[in-house]
Motif scaffolding. Structure first.
Motif, PDB file in Angstrom:
ATOM      1  N   ALA A  79      15.829  -8.677  -7.994  1.00  0.00           N
ATOM      2  CA  ALA A  79      15.042  -7.459  -8.212  1.00  0.00           C
ATOM      3  C   ALA A  79      15.855  -6.202  -7.908  1.00  0.00           C
ATOM      4  CB  ALA A  79      13.791  -7.487  -7.345  1.00  0.00           C
ATOM      5  N   GLY A  80      16.895  -6.357  -7.082  1.00  0.00           N
ATOM      6  CA  GLY A  80      17.708  -5.201  -6.700  1.00  0.00           C
ATOM      7  C   GLY A  80      17.058  -4.339  -5.641  1.00  0.00           C
ATOM      8  N   VAL A  81      15.998  -4.849  -5.017  1.00  0.00           N
ATOM      9  CA  VAL A  81      15.299  -4.115  -3.944  1.00  0.00           C
ATOM     10  C   VAL A  81      14.865  -5.114  -2.870  1.00  0.00           C
ATOM     11  CG1 VAL A  81      14.405  -2.193  -5.344  1.00  0.00           C
ATOM     12  CG2 VAL A  81      13.101  -4.313  -5.196  1.00  0.00           C
ATOM     13  N   THR A  82      14.459  -4.609  -1.709  1.00  0.00           N
ATOM     14  CA  THR A  82      13.933  -5.501  -0.679  1.00  0.00           C
ATOM     15  C   THR A  82      12.468  -5.827  -0.990  1.00  0.00           C
ATOM     16  OG1 THR A  82      13.162  -3.678   0.680  1.00  0.00           O
ATOM     17  CG2 THR A  82      15.401  -4.477   1.122  1.00  0.00           C
ATOM     18  N   VAL A  83      11.934  -6.812  -0.294  1.00  0.00           N
ATOM     19  CA  VAL A  83      10.530  -7.199  -0.514  1.00  0.00           C
ATOM     20  C   VAL A  83       9.605  -6.027  -0.150  1.00  0.00           C
ATOM     21  CG1 VAL A  83       8.702  -8.779   0.202  1.00  0.00           C
ATOM     22  CG2 VAL A  83      11.035  -9.645  -0.156  1.00  0.00           C
ATOM     23  N   THR A  84       9.882  -5.378   0.980  1.00  0.00           N
ATOM     24  CA  THR A  84       9.049  -4.236   1.394  1.00  0.00           C
ATOM     25  C   THR A  84       9.106  -3.121   0.345  1.00  0.00           C
ATOM     26  OG1 THR A  84       9.583  -4.783   3.680  1.00  0.00           O
ATOM     27  CG2 THR A  84       8.623  -2.617   3.288  1.00  0.00           C
ATOM     28  N   HIS A  85      10.290  -2.882  -0.177  1.00  0.00           N
ATOM     29  CA  HIS A  85      10.456  -1.850  -1.207  1.00  0.00           C
ATOM     30  C   HIS A  85       9.663  -2.233  -2.465  1.00  0.00           C
ATOM     31  CE1 HIS A  85      13.538   1.164  -3.108  1.00  0.00           C
ATOM     32  NE2 HIS A  85      12.291   1.476  -3.388  1.00  0.00           N
ATOM     33  N   SER A  86       9.665  -3.541  -2.793  1.00  0.00           N
ATOM     34  CA  SER A  86       8.884  -4.021  -3.946  1.00  0.00           C
ATOM     35  C   SER A  86       7.404  -3.710  -3.758  1.00  0.00           C
ATOM     36  CB  SER A  86       9.025  -5.538  -4.096  1.00  0.00           C
ATOM     37  OG  SER A  86      10.153  -5.857  -4.846  1.00  0.00           O
ATOM     38  N   GLU A  87       6.928  -3.945  -2.530  1.00  0.00           N
ATOM     39  CA  GLU A  87       5.513  -3.669  -2.248  1.00  0.00           C
ATOM     40  C   GLU A  87       5.212  -2.175  -2.448  1.00  0.00           C
ATOM     41  OE1 GLU A  87       5.100  -7.158   1.196  1.00  0.00           O
ATOM     42  OE2 GLU A  87       5.117  -5.045   1.778  1.00  0.00           O
ATOM     43  N   PHE A  88       6.137  -1.345  -1.941  1.00  0.00           N
ATOM     44  CA  PHE A  88       5.969   0.108  -2.082  1.00  0.00           C
ATOM     45  C   PHE A  88       5.922   0.494  -3.566  1.00  0.00           C
ATOM     46  CE2 PHE A  88       8.295   4.101  -2.851  1.00  0.00           C
ATOM     47  CZ  PHE A  88       7.402   5.000  -2.290  1.00  0.00           C
ATOM     48  N   ILE A  89       6.864  -0.058  -4.348  1.00  0.00           N
ATOM     49  CA  ILE A  89       6.925   0.264  -5.785  1.00  0.00           C
ATOM     50  C   ILE A  89       5.631  -0.171  -6.482  1.00  0.00           C
ATOM     51  CG2 ILE A  89       8.104  -0.329  -7.967  1.00  0.00           C
ATOM     52  CD1 ILE A  89      10.724  -0.498  -6.282  1.00  0.00           C
ATOM     53  N   ARG A  90       5.132  -1.356  -6.127  1.00  0.00           N
ATOM     54  CA  ARG A  90       3.889  -1.849  -6.746  1.00  0.00           C
ATOM     55  C   ARG A  90       2.724  -0.903  -6.404  1.00  0.00           C
ATOM     56  NH1 ARG A  90       2.159  -6.910  -8.881  1.00  0.00           N
ATOM     57  NH2 ARG A  90       4.379  -7.154  -9.264  1.00  0.00           N
ATOM     58  N   ALA A  91       2.667  -0.465  -5.158  1.00  0.00           N
ATOM     59  CA  ALA A  91       1.576   0.434  -4.741  1.00  0.00           C
ATOM     60  C   ALA A  91       1.617   1.741  -5.531  1.00  0.00           C
ATOM     61  CB  ALA A  91       1.673   0.714  -3.245  1.00  0.00           C
ATOM     62  N   VAL A  92       2.816   2.300  -5.692  1.00  0.00           N
ATOM     63  CA  VAL A  92       2.940   3.566  -6.436  1.00  0.00           C
ATOM     64  C   VAL A  92       2.597   3.326  -7.901  1.00  0.00           C
ATOM     65  CG1 VAL A  92       4.546   5.371  -7.186  1.00  0.00           C
ATOM     66  CG2 VAL A  92       4.669   4.489  -4.847  1.00  0.00           C
TER      67      VAL A  92
END
Lengths: 384, 62
Positions: A79-92
């Motif tokens: 994904a090129g991002v961390t899991v936490t960052h993925s969660e943030f991106i999904r929320a936005v």
């Protein structure tokens, strides 16, 4: 009665565990439905992907809380991002209300130097290679960055950078200082209560907007079926259009989220109209500060009117001259070429235009798409 | 005409290379036309209206 679902997100690091537990209890006590991995989300059966389940939980939440400490978390190379960052991106991406807190020291270090270093590095990479740096490249840069203390994982800076680019405010998380969560959620309630009574107004505006679009569609479908008499006064006709073309800022985008204001252009101060007549483009009319040239040969490559005509029946092009400090937006419709003159802001020169050419074109064409379509349809229907 | 910077000077059009005379006419063919942009804007508008309606329905549901 439906409860507010609140997703609590952070890297699994020791320093943040008491805080996560405390927020969970407060939210629960207030009657909300907090969602947190170690309390009521995981673990799932082994056949279910935990990351995907977390992202689903983010989607189902009404509010997304993110706490940032000093650890970057698990990096997902695919994904090129961390899991936490993925969660943030999904929320936005899903339009959730997003609230972010970061360790006060980490935040201060970021905003006092690393943010600007990273901006410079990204701008430089974009200019050199034409593309945004890959995450691993950016992490290598951050590891070598003198301003970045070794006890903070470099991925934290990438996450903060992304949050900043999206214009999301980051609150301070001061160690040993209890956050007033009740006060915070009361403020959220207040904000929601201000908006809820506007529901009929917002719905009404959406309906009117749809009606306006339907009317525009009808006009666009009917106009090609009729033949129009030319206006009594072309100058007045041109001026009616010119008055509606405003000045704007010009933004340059770096990737999907990052943008920078790189200049501006002023409101349209002149317009002209030419029509093909044999081997030349013949002057019809002009308004504002445009000078009238009787005609241009079709093969005159020094004329933006002849050049635009030669580009095809539905051509459009934005031109720039440094000596005149102007952008010219030329639009062809059948035998006509209409040109709209926009004074360029004082910051523009050739180098700047060359660097930001696509942004200039987008800034001039983008806000005027419906107007240009209408002008084209009207000109296209004029009796010869 | 391919993408890049083009210049009209001395009555001829050529691909621009380096700085040009100040009175030269510069232009850059763009990948998107106003019609393409209009379609994008309309699609975004429809999605936004849909999102607003969905949220309003959720927010006012008892």
């Amino acid at each position: 009665m439906a409860k507010a679902r609140v997703f609590i997100s952070s890297v699994n690091e020791d320093g943040l565990k008491p805080l996560r537990r405390s927020v969970f209890r407060v939210l629960e006590g207030l009657g909300h439905e907090p969602l947190m991995w170690e309390e009521n989300l995981g673990p799932w059966p082994s056949y279910q992907n935990p990351v995907e389940k977390c992202l689903e939980a983010v989607e189902q939440s009404d509010l997304y809380l993110l706490f940032i400490g000093t650890r970057g978390g698990t990096f997902d190379a695919a994904a090129g991002v961390t899991v936490t960052h993925s969660e943030f991106i999904r929320a936005v991406d899903k339009g959730k209300t997003v609230l972010v807190w970061a360790d006060a020291e980490t935040k201060a270090i970021f905003f006092s130097g690393i943010a600007w270093k990273l901006d410079e590095y990204i701008a430089h990479t974009v200019q050199e290679s034409g593309s945004y740096p890959a995450p691993m490249q950016a992490l290598d840069f951050l590891r070598s960055c003198q301003e970045a203390p070794p006890h903070i994982d470099p991925y934290v800076w990438l996450l903060l950078h992304d949050i900043r680019q999206r214009g999301i405010y980051v609150e301070d998380l001061a160690r040993g200082v209890e956050t007033d969560w009740r006060g915070y959620f009361s403020d959220l309630l207040r904000r929601g209560l201000l908006l809820l009574p506007l529901e009929p107004t917002i719905a009404e505006n959406s309906n009117r907007l749809e009606e306006a679009e339907t009317s525009f569609d009808l006009l666009a479908a009917l106009l090609p079926q009729v033949t129009l008499e030319p206006p009594h006064d072309w100058k007045v006709w041109l001026n009616t259009i010119r008055e509606r073309l405003q000045g704007r800022t010009i933004e340059h985008r770096y990737g999907r989220w990052n943008r920078e204001t790189v200049g501006s252009y002023e409101a349209c101060n002149a317009a002209s109209l030419y029509r093909r007549d044999g081997d030349s483009m013949r002057f019809i009319s002009c308004c504002g500060r445009a000078s009238a040239v009787r005609s241009f040969a079709l093969n005159d490559q020094s004329s933006y009117i002849a050049l635009t005509y030669a580009m095809g029946p539905r051509a459009e092009q934005v031109y720039y001259t440094e000596s005149g400090q102007k952008f010219f937006y030329c639009v062809r419709s059948g035998p006509f070429v209409a040109t709209f003159h926009f004074p360029a802001g004082s910051s523009w020169d050739q180098l700047r235009y060359i660097r930001y050419k696509d942004s200039v074109v987008s800034a001039i064409i983008g806000p005027n798409t419906r107007l240009v379509k209408l002008v084209r349809l009207l000109l296209g229907g004029m009796r010869a | 005409m391919k993408n890049g910077i083009w210049v009209s000077k001395n009555g001829r059009v050529s691909e621009a290379s380096g700085l040009q005379p100040r009175d030269a006419l510069l232009f850059a063919p763009h990948g998107m036309t106003s019609e393409d942009l209009l379609q994008e804007q309309r699609s975004a508008l429809q999605q936004n209206i849909k999102l607003i309606r969905t949220r309003l329905a959720e927010a006012t549901r008892r």
